[in-house]
Design a protein around this motif. Structure first.
Motif, PDB file in Angstrom:
ATOM      1  N   ARG A  85       8.487  13.303  64.316  1.00  0.00           N
ATOM      2  CA  ARG A  85       7.192  12.909  64.871  1.00  0.00           C
ATOM      3  C   ARG A  85       6.573  13.968  65.764  1.00  0.00           C
ATOM      4  NH1 ARG A  85       6.660   6.931  64.856  1.00  0.00           N
ATOM      5  NH2 ARG A  85       8.371   6.136  63.588  1.00  0.00           N
ATOM      6  N   LYS A  86       7.386  14.781  66.417  1.00  0.00           N
ATOM      7  CA  LYS A  86       6.816  15.791  67.311  1.00  0.00           C
ATOM      8  C   LYS A  86       7.182  17.212  66.905  1.00  0.00           C
ATOM      9  CE  LYS A  86      10.444  15.572  70.908  1.00  0.00           C
ATOM     10  NZ  LYS A  86      10.690  15.276  72.325  1.00  0.00           N
ATOM     11  N   ARG A  87       7.922  17.370  65.826  1.00  0.00           N
ATOM     12  CA  ARG A  87       8.262  18.697  65.312  1.00  0.00           C
ATOM     13  C   ARG A  87       7.604  18.909  63.959  1.00  0.00           C
ATOM     14  NH1 ARG A  87      12.240  21.528  67.795  1.00  0.00           N
ATOM     15  NH2 ARG A  87      13.232  20.451  69.530  1.00  0.00           N
ATOM     16  N   LYS A  88       7.212  20.142  63.720  1.00  0.00           N
ATOM     17  CA  LYS A  88       6.701  20.526  62.404  1.00  0.00           C
ATOM     18  C   LYS A  88       7.879  21.107  61.631  1.00  0.00           C
ATOM     19  CE  LYS A  88       2.776  22.634  62.128  1.00  0.00           C
ATOM     20  NZ  LYS A  88       1.691  23.631  62.345  1.00  0.00           N
ATOM     21  N   TYR A 162      18.012  13.117  65.572  1.00  0.00           N
ATOM     22  CA  TYR A 162      17.427  12.638  66.824  1.00  0.00           C
ATOM     23  C   TYR A 162      18.317  12.984  68.009  1.00  0.00           C
ATOM     24  CZ  TYR A 162      14.812  10.088  63.298  1.00  0.00           C
ATOM     25  OH  TYR A 162      14.067   9.761  62.201  1.00  0.00           O
ATOM     26  N   ARG A 166      17.535  15.909  70.939  1.00  0.00           N
ATOM     27  CA  ARG A 166      17.564  15.532  72.353  1.00  0.00           C
ATOM     28  C   ARG A 166      18.538  16.422  73.118  1.00  0.00           C
ATOM     29  NH1 ARG A 166      17.777  10.104  70.542  1.00  0.00           N
ATOM     30  NH2 ARG A 166      19.850   9.760  71.425  1.00  0.00           N
ATOM     31  N   GLU A 169      17.011  19.948  73.514  1.00  0.00           N
ATOM     32  CA  GLU A 169      15.982  19.965  74.555  1.00  0.00           C
ATOM     33  C   GLU A 169      16.585  19.907  75.947  1.00  0.00           C
ATOM     34  OE1 GLU A 169      13.295  16.827  73.595  1.00  0.00           O
ATOM     35  OE2 GLU A 169      12.401  17.915  71.903  1.00  0.00           O
ATOM     36  N   SER A 317       9.895   8.252  74.305  1.00  0.00           N
ATOM     37  CA  SER A 317       9.228   9.267  73.486  1.00  0.00           C
ATOM     38  C   SER A 317      10.077   9.628  72.274  1.00  0.00           C
ATOM     39  CB  SER A 317       8.936  10.520  74.319  1.00  0.00           C
ATOM     40  OG  SER A 317      10.164  11.087  74.787  1.00  0.00           O
ATOM     41  N   PRO A 318       9.452  10.101  71.194  1.00  0.00           N
ATOM     42  CA  PRO A 318      10.209  10.479  70.005  1.00  0.00           C
ATOM     43  C   PRO A 318      11.271  11.536  70.319  1.00  0.00           C
ATOM     44  CG  PRO A 318       7.864  10.424  69.534  1.00  0.00           C
ATOM     45  CD  PRO A 318       8.015  10.297  71.003  1.00  0.00           C
ATOM     46  N   SER A 319      12.378  11.454  69.622  1.00  0.00           N
ATOM     47  CA  SER A 319      13.471  12.401  69.855  1.00  0.00           C
ATOM     48  C   SER A 319      13.235  13.727  69.132  1.00  0.00           C
ATOM     49  CB  SER A 319      14.799  11.814  69.377  1.00  0.00           C
ATOM     50  OG  SER A 319      15.111  10.630  70.080  1.00  0.00           O
TER      51      SER A 319
END
Length: 320
Positions: A85-88, A162, A166, A169, A317-319
């Motif tokens: 969801r937050k990575r391309k 996921y 995490r 990050e 938030s999305p992982s």
């Protein structure tokens, strides 16, 4: 014909980059500038436009020509870019040539359908796995330079992407895993097999007594900047068929790569734990699951995915 100029420009860029990688000393010392391990193979299939949307993450899968069902499973589960969801994310499969014409025809049809296969002209075999790793490095260095992280895995793995991202990050927040880094279950002090059999390593093939620290190839993560350096160094490092040792050991040693240990995150799957859905009961933090049975692997992925959906429903938030 309107795309002709674009492809001509792209080809020129590819050629220029390849010459750059193979001719410029990237702050590496070599006893000789002579190339001892060229990579002369041609592309049989090359989906050049895979990274045209400039992904930040590349999922790089080593696969065998006949493993069509493995690839379909990965496209449908954890390696599917739509699950991020937050990575391309871009997914690409690397393989060599099949000597079975029927299988080769199926691979070509598969490539036309999914546009995610890169195939080089070396024969796909156990002793040629290092060529497959070199193919991945060469291709990414040429066609996918925007990726800041690379998740490299075998085609029989299930990855909890996921939990993995995490964890990455959390390390990046501490100033780690920013560059020149490999994350994996690092193996130290391993000895070459000196007995007869499939895994025998002769003194002529590898003369050192102990392998350098290296990663088993089931699943590793690399920062994107490392890939071009590994390919460049491979030109000057004599070929060694144990691909894990060669790439994440010998070549990583040459470029002084930093290792981040993930020793407790690899699970050599217990089918019973998955069937009974007790895999997360004790808050296990496994990331890489090596599960051969496809129905069990799908159950494992479904549990991972549902756990992430539960997090999102809790307002987290999305992982990835």
């Amino acid at each position: 014909m309107k795309h002709c100029g674009f492809w001509q420009t792209l080809r020129k860029t590819v050629i220029s980059l390849y010459i750059l990688l193979t001719s410029i000393n990237q702050n590496s010392a070599h006893p000789s500038s002579k190339v001892v391990n060229p990579h002369p193979f041609k592309y049989i299939l090359n989906n050049e436009a895979l990274c045209e949307k400039r992904p930040d993450t590349l999922i790089w899968i080593h696969t065998a020509p006949s493993h069509i069902r493995h690839r379909m499973f990965l496209r449908d589960t954890w390696a599917n870019p739509s699950h991020f969801r937050k990575r391309k994310v871009t997914l690409v499969f690397f393989l060599g040539l099949s000597l079975d014409d029927a299988i080769q025809d199926m691979i070509e049809y598969e490539s036309e359908t999914y546009h995610d296969i890169v195939q080089e002209s070396f024969v796909d075999s156990y002793r040629n796995l290092t060529y497959k790793a070199m193919a991945g490095c060469r291709w990414m260095s040429t066609f996918c330079q925007t990726a800041k992280l690379v998740l490299k895995a075998d085609d029989d793995m299930v990855v909890d992407v996921y939990l993995l991202f995490r964890h990455i990050e959390s390390l990046q927040a501490k100033g780690r895993v920013l560059s020149n880094t490999i994350l994996c279950d690092v193996w130290y002090g391993r000895y070459p097999e000196r007995v007869s059999g499939k895994w025998n390593v002769s003194m002529a093939e590898f003369s050192e007594k102990v392998y350098p620290p290296y990663c088993p190839g089931l699943g590793i993560v690399m920062t994107g900047d490392i890939v071009g350096k590994l390919f460049y160094e491979s030109l000057f490092e004599p070929y060694f068929w144990v691909d894990d040792v060669y790439f994440t050991g010998l070549l990583a040693r040459t470029i002084n790569a930093t290792f981040e240990q993930l020793s407790s995150t690899v699970h050599f799957g217990s089918s019973r734990m998955v069937r009974e859905q007790t895999i997360f009961k004790n808050q296990y933090q496994w990331i890489f699951y090596h599960i051969h049975e496809r129905p069990i692997a799908r159950m494992m992925w479904n549990m991972i995915y549902q756990r992430e959906i539960f997090r999102l429903n809790q307002g987290l938030s999305p992982s990835a």
